[in-house]
Design a protein around this motif. Sequence first.
Motif, short mmCIF file in Angstrom:
data_model
loop_
_atom_site.label_atom_id
_atom_site.label_comp_id
_atom_site.label_asym_id
_atom_site.label_seq_id
_atom_site.Cartn_x
_atom_site.Cartn_y
_atom_site.Cartn_z
N ALA A 84 57.15 28.94 47.35
CA ALA A 84 56.17 29.31 47.13
C ALA A 84 56.39 30.39 45.68
O ALA A 84 57.16 31.13 45.96
N ILE A 85 55.76 30.05 44.81
CA ILE A 85 55.72 30.57 43.78
C ILE A 85 53.79 30.72 43.29
O ILE A 85 53.30 29.85 42.97
N VAL A 86 53.52 32.06 43.77
CA VAL A 86 51.70 31.96 43.72
C VAL A 86 51.82 33.01 42.25
O VAL A 86 52.08 34.01 42.08
N ASP A 87 50.12 32.44 41.78
CA ASP A 87 49.91 33.41 40.87
C ASP A 87 48.77 34.52 41.86
O ASP A 87 48.18 34.40 42.33
N LEU A 88 48.63 35.23 41.29
CA LEU A 88 47.97 36.47 41.63
C LEU A 88 46.34 36.01 41.24
O LEU A 88 45.89 35.78 42.45
N ARG A 89 46.66 35.46 40.17
CA ARG A 89 45.04 34.70 39.19
C ARG A 89 45.17 33.60 39.26
O ARG A 89 45.31 32.82 38.79
N ILE A 90 43.91 33.03 40.56
CA ILE A 90 44.39 31.63 40.05
C ILE A 90 42.35 31.21 39.86
O ILE A 90 41.78 30.92 41.03
N ASP A 91 42.28 30.67 38.44
CA ASP A 91 40.57 30.46 38.00
C ASP A 91 40.54 31.47 39.04
O ASP A 91 40.47 32.74 38.51
N VAL B 93 56.99 33.98 46.71
CA VAL B 93 57.06 35.13 45.07
C VAL B 93 55.70 34.91 43.95
O VAL B 93 55.24 34.12 43.93
N ILE B 94 55.22 36.08 44.48
CA ILE B 94 54.03 36.13 43.13
C ILE B 94 54.24 36.74 42.15
O ILE B 94 55.33 37.52 42.14
N LEU B 95 53.80 35.80 40.92
CA LEU B 95 53.84 35.84 39.82
C LEU B 95 52.23 36.88 39.01
O LEU B 95 51.40 36.07 39.57
N THR B 96 52.63 37.68 38.54
CA THR B 96 50.86 37.94 37.69
C THR B 96 51.18 38.56 36.21
O THR B 96 52.35 39.08 35.64
N GLY B 97 50.40 38.24 35.35
CA GLY B 97 50.32 39.31 34.16
C GLY B 97 49.56 40.71 33.97
O GLY B 97 49.48 41.19 33.41
N PHE B 98 49.57 41.24 35.34
CA PHE B 98 48.70 41.99 35.79
C PHE B 98 49.30 42.93 36.52
O PHE B 98 48.07 42.96 37.96
N TYR C 45 57.43 40.65 44.32
CA TYR C 45 56.67 40.35 42.85
C TYR C 45 56.99 40.84 42.07
O TYR C 45 57.72 41.46 41.32
N LEU C 46 56.65 39.87 41.32
CA LEU C 46 57.24 39.97 39.49
C LEU C 46 55.93 39.65 38.58
O LEU C 46 55.06 38.55 39.00
N THR C 47 56.35 40.23 37.38
CA THR C 47 55.43 40.23 36.06
C THR C 47 55.51 39.27 35.09
O THR C 47 57.06 38.95 35.61
N GLU D 25 65.45 34.83 37.31
CA GLU D 25 64.91 35.92 38.31
C GLU D 25 63.85 35.71 39.37
O GLU D 25 63.70 36.57 40.11
N ILE D 26 63.22 34.68 38.86
CA ILE D 26 62.32 34.11 40.20
C ILE D 26 63.46 33.79 41.48
O ILE D 26 63.41 33.95 42.97
N ILE D 27 64.36 32.76 41.32
CA ILE D 27 65.38 32.35 42.13
C ILE D 27 65.43 33.62 43.55
O ILE D 27 66.50 33.42 44.20
#
Length: 132
Positions: free
Chosen positions: A54-61, A82-87, A104-106, A113-115
């Motif tokens: 799974a690839i999960v954004d840190l903020r989902i709405d 893998v958590i993705l975040t802009g924050f 955890y990646l920005t 890189e995600i893979i």
Amino acid sequence: MSEQQNPELLIVDDDEIYCEVLSRAMTKRGYQVRVALNLDSAEQQAKAHTPPYAIVDLRIDQESGLDAVEKLIVIRPDMRIVILTGFASISTAVHAIKLGATQYLTKPAEVDEIIKAFYPEQQDEPVELSSK
């Protein structure tokens, strides 16, 4: 990629365009991609398909990707998330890993890189420097 042919991957992010682009890129790399735009959908997709990735954004709405990690790990304890975040923050990264996220990646993160982040055990070992 794992030994499994065409492994399933769940992308959890409220940005439909980003999901579409990432989904296309991951499909080209051999993944069967499912997309969830909110936590309820993510939980339903995970229960129905139990994807290993799974690839999960840190903020989902207004929701937290950390809540998604907790729910996904209950459904499939060995899921690589893998958590993705802009924050990015160190405390959030530590919390995500403690909840069961693999990495955890920005943003913006490259697809390769995600893979690679799904397999931290295959990362290069740190070099020990001699004090001689």
